[in-house]
Design an enzyme around this catalytic site. Sequence first.
Site, PDB file in Angstrom:
ATOM      1  N   LYS A  60       0.863  -1.177   0.000  1.00 37.14           N
ATOM      2  CA  LYS A  60       0.000   0.000   0.000  1.00 37.14           C
ATOM      3  C   LYS A  60       0.902   1.230   0.000  1.00 37.14           C
ATOM      4  O   LYS A  60       1.938   1.241   0.691  1.00 37.14           O
ATOM      5  CB  LYS A  60      -0.868  -0.053   1.269  1.00 37.14           C
ATOM      6  CG  LYS A  60      -1.892   1.037   1.431  1.00 37.14           C
ATOM      7  CD  LYS A  60      -2.704   0.799   2.716  1.00 37.14           C
ATOM      8  CE  LYS A  60      -3.821   1.786   2.920  1.00 37.14           C
ATOM      9  NZ  LYS A  60      -4.610   1.511   4.141  1.00 37.14           N
ATOM     10  N   SER A 135      -9.574   1.517   3.126  1.00 29.06           N
ATOM     11  CA  SER A 135      -8.716   2.301   2.263  1.00 29.06           C
ATOM     12  C   SER A 135      -7.680   1.481   1.481  1.00 29.06           C
ATOM     13  O   SER A 135      -7.137   1.989   0.502  1.00 29.06           O
ATOM     14  CB  SER A 135      -7.967   3.349   3.097  1.00 29.06           C
ATOM     15  OG  SER A 135      -7.132   2.740   4.049  1.00 29.06           O
ATOM     16  N   SER A 159      -9.586  -0.979   7.242  1.00 26.93           N
ATOM     17  CA  SER A 159      -9.021  -0.804   5.898  1.00 26.93           C
ATOM     18  C   SER A 159      -8.286  -1.992   5.302  1.00 26.93           C
ATOM     19  O   SER A 159      -7.987  -1.982   4.115  1.00 26.93           O
ATOM     20  CB  SER A 159      -8.091   0.401   5.875  1.00 26.93           C
ATOM     21  OG  SER A 159      -8.862   1.559   5.736  1.00 26.93           O
TER      22      SER A 159
HETATM   23  N1  GLN Z   1     -13.003   3.640   6.581  1.00 28.10           N
HETATM   24  C1  GLN Z   1     -12.458   4.072   7.829  1.00 28.10           C
HETATM   25  C2  GLN Z   1     -12.126   5.533   7.748  1.00 28.10           C
HETATM   26  O1  GLN Z   1     -12.442   6.123   6.790  1.00 28.10           O
HETATM   27  C3  GLN Z   1     -11.248   3.251   8.179  1.00 28.10           C
HETATM   28  C4  GLN Z   1     -10.049   3.602   7.418  1.00 28.10           C
HETATM   29  C5  GLN Z   1      -8.845   2.790   7.782  1.00 28.10           C
HETATM   30  O2  GLN Z   1      -8.943   1.739   8.418  1.00 28.10           O
HETATM   31  N2  GLN Z   1      -7.689   3.300   7.427  1.00 28.10           N
HETATM   32  O3  GLN Z   1     -11.566   6.106   8.612  1.00 28.10           O
END
Ligand code: GLN
Length: 473
Positions: A60, A135, A159
Amino acid sequence: MNCQEKTQYYLDRIAKYNPKLNCYLTVCAKEALAAARAADQRRAKKESLGPLDGVPIALKDIFVTEGIKTTCGSKILNNYIPPYDGTTASALKKGGAVLLGKLNLDEFAMGSSNEFSGFGPVQNPWKEGYIPGGSSGGSAAALAADLCPLSMGTDTGGSIRQPAALCGVVGLKPTYGRVTRYGIIAFASSLDQAGPMARTVEDCALLMNVVAGYDAKDSTSLNVPAEDFTKKLKQPVKGLKLGLPREYFINGMDAEVTTAVQKAAKKFEDLGAKVEEMSLPHTQYAVPCYYIIAPAEASANLARYDGVRFGHRAGNPKDLLDLYERSRSEGFGAEVTMRIVIGTFVLSTGYYDAYYLKAQKVRTLIKKDFTDAFQKFDAILTPTTPTPAFKIGEKTDDPIKMYLSDIFTIPVNLAGLPGLALPCGFSKTGLPVGMQLIGKHLDEATLFQLGFAYEQATDWHKRKPSLVMSHGS
Ligand code: GLN
């Protein structure tokens, strides 16, 4: 195939499919082939740097990599070339892994659909026009499309697990502190956790063996002995107790998801595990609690992107304030800006006690739900997401709807526990459905054991998307 051929196989697939899928933000073809050549030479001499020697992997684009552009999905870091490797990148390098490239993500890992990337959305390889989750959307979609055999993601509120579920692959959010945060760009430091993603549970456990471990460079790293995460893979799950929390089967969720997870529960019973309904009573407070704590920490972490120390710098500033203001507003996207504003607000004098402090208290209650449950259960079985992948554009105008796609993953981050996401079915429309196994503190091995047993008894993980994209390939 030798390592060079294997690497070329992935580079060819990336060249063919990435223009449409947009999983990779950077492809390191030259470096990858050179690393593969070195691995082949070691192989010829019967030398090995470890289990991942010569194995391609992608990261990532939140993992800092020496000499390789690292954007974190943000225009503010458009031209950032880190002068160092984070601990994970360097552990993989030392182990001989071949870095194929850097994967797309929501800007600063804030998002659930990859639509908030500063570099365009990622397509779900199972269905054109659908989101891959976020994400770590690039990390999950690249695995599903076979554009890499292994990848790494990060998980602050879901994420790793949410995109794994929506793309039909496997992802582990390790216990907080198990995998170093040194060299992952910070979002919310008390929640951020890096973890392995793969197409099978076993591959995920093998990658975990390489990336887990104490790191003196991360003050929250857990100083616990190294562990072989594959050690329990082949042990029968007979007699293990699984909890099925009532609060994770709710109104408004997709019936196909409920059915798939109930069938998975039945499968575990067939394998000899005991499954029992139970309660995690504070679950409903997890999303609001997270959306105070995570933005608060993000507002502090993102203060460093000011056009002076890090990141994009606005041209011709009038004065210092103008430089800060314009650099930040030109560089950050709308979602990140909103989180910074919310985070700054909940930490400000007069609001701190009402929001931030209260959220921390609620976090303790959520954690206690799990501590109580684990007196009785070995693991907890839940859906990973309330619905399969949704359409690109479907939720971008409704933050609450978007935030609710992490309703089943967020409590695990708040409690600092490990959670494993793996495929457990498909919707009628051909989209993957995932389940989540939540474990005791530091008990990833039992999650892998359960996941592996389930995988042996099913074949969801063997399905592959046909990748018929409208451009004809
Ligand atoms: N979807 C969640 C957010 O927008 C989690 C994101 C993540 O785990 N980095 O914060």
